[in-house]
Design an enzyme around this catalytic site. Structure first.
Site: not given
Ligand SMILES: Cc1cc2nc3c(=O)[nH]c(=O)nc-3n(C[C@H](O)[C@H](O)[C@H](O)COP(=O)(O)O)c2cc1C
Length: 367
Positions: A116, A120, A183, A185-186, A222, A251
């Site tokens: 992704n 934000f 993240s 992405n910023t 985080k 993350n």
């Molecule tokens: C579509 C998407 C959007 C996410 N947006 C955020 C976010 O806004 N803030 C954040 O701290 N982590 C964000 N994450 C990260 C998740 O909270 C998590 O840390 C990461 O996906 C690893 O866990 P997983 O393997 O169970 O997905 C996002 C993950 C995905 C897939």
């Protein structure tokens, strides 16, 4: 049954549209009182032995939904209805922003992963704070973590003011507060992970949170899985030094190693954070590193590639007080938490530990 629905409907849809549709159904079901109770009865039965305490909070179990699914705090009760033991909302930025252009969410089905670059997208701290303020509080209100990040258009040099704006508006509604500096992405956000920048930022957020509420709001940071091991140690030391409450690890990663998906497809998708199964190994390593450095003095929330009860159990015995997941929820569907709770309960029983809290770090203590 969900697998069928996934393959017939969701898999053919744009992933972001599928997310909105599924989230709409979840909220709709939760808005009908009788239906909500029924769904909860089926999906969220929990062994009372899974109850746990962390960050001074009483939780029905250790498994929460990671940040990013409910960016604006619009579906907390619906997500709790599906069995999540706590819900982390956000990332919320000081100002509202649309996020990156679409498409920005991609499935790697073979890899049980997602990429992704949402960037934000969220309604901003003022609107989310108003929504949280209007939420009725009852004994069954789930624990809500509030994850905050930097508004894209705000310069890196002014990042603190942006985080403080969100803290001022949101801290009083947060059962715990997360400073997200990880993240991908910023642009520039992850530079805030450098301890000489991160230390003062967290200190200021702590002070601001204490100004706006007399309750101690647990504060966590985080971090990214892509940090070098020495940087992880430095962040752990700084967190202890500042009296932070905990660290969320991890993350998404900018790495693309070991994927089954073709190199061309990965190239075509482009930039973004990779989550899901391929993140499992590194997230566990980061957790182990943090645990070794902090020796149980900080609350550790493990997230990254957790798919099965065994994955969650492994994080717990390697030092995670709590665990979270996101990507596996997309692939496993609404019965996921039910399976996780059953599996965790079986593992707890087999381990001979009385509670989840007793099992935290057991593998480290033993070996
Ligand atoms: C579509 C998407 C959007 C996410 N947006 C955020 C976010 O806004 N803030 C954040 O701290 N982590 C964000 N994450 C990260 C998740 O909270 C998590 O840390 C990461 O996906 C690893 O866990 P997983 O393997 O169970 O997905 C996002 C993950 C995905 C897939």
């Amino acid at each position: 049954m969900y697998k069928l629905l996934f393959n017939l409907v969701f898999k053919k849809m744009d992933p972001e549209k599928a997310h909105h549709l599924a989230f709409f159904w979840i909220r709709l079901a939760a808005s009908v009182p009788g239906l909500r109770s029924l769904v909860r009865l089926v999906l969220a039965p929990r062994d009372p032995r899974l109850r746990t305490t962390a960050l001074g909070l009483d939780l029905p179990g250790p498994f929460g939904l990671g940040a990013g699914f409910d960016k604006n705090g619009i579906g907390i009760d619906g997500l709790s209805m599906l069995g999540f033991d706590f819900v982390e909302i956000g990332t919320i930025t000081g100002e509202p922003q649309p996020g990156n252009p679409e498409p920005r969410l991609f499935r790697l089905v073979e890899d049980r992963a997602l990429i992704n670059r949402m960037g934000f997208n969220n309604q901003g701290s003022a609107r989310v704070a108003a929504r949280l303020a209007a939420r009725p509080h009852t004994s069954s209100t789930p624990v809500v973590g509030v994850n905050i990040g930097k508004t894209k258009v705000v310069d890196e040099a002014d990042a603190t003011a942006d985080y403080l704006k969100s803290t001022e508006r949101l801290a009083r509604y947060a059962d715990y507060l997360v400073v997200n500096v990880s993240s991908p992405n910023t642009p520039g956000l992850r530079n805030l992970q450098a301890v000489k920048v991160l230390g003062p930022l967290l200190w200021d957020v702590r002070k601001k949170a204490d100004e706006v509420t007399s309750r101690h709001v647990p504060l966590l940071v985080k971090i990214a899985p892509d940090l070098a091991d020495e940087d992880i140690d430095e962040i752990a030391d700084m967190a202890l030094h500042l009296g932070l409450d905990g660290i969320i690890c991890t993350n998404t990663t900018i790495g693309r190693e070991g994927l089954k998906e073709s190199a061309e497809r990965i190239e075509e998708i482009g930039a973004g954070g990779l989550s899901g199964a391929p993140l499992k190994e590194r997230s566990l390593e980061v957790l182990q590193r943090l645990r070794a450095r902090t020796e149980g003095r900080l609350v550790l929330i493990a997230v990254g590639g957790i798919e099965t009860a065994e994955d969650a159990w492994q994080r717990i015995v390697h030092g995670a007080d709590l665990v979270q997941g996101y990507s596996a929820f997309i692939y496993e569907g609404p019965f996921w938490m039910r399976r996780m709770h059953k599996g965790l309960s079986a593992r707890l029983r087999a381990s001979g530990h009385r509670t989840i809290a007793d099992a935290v770090g057991a593998a480290v203590k033993a070996g």
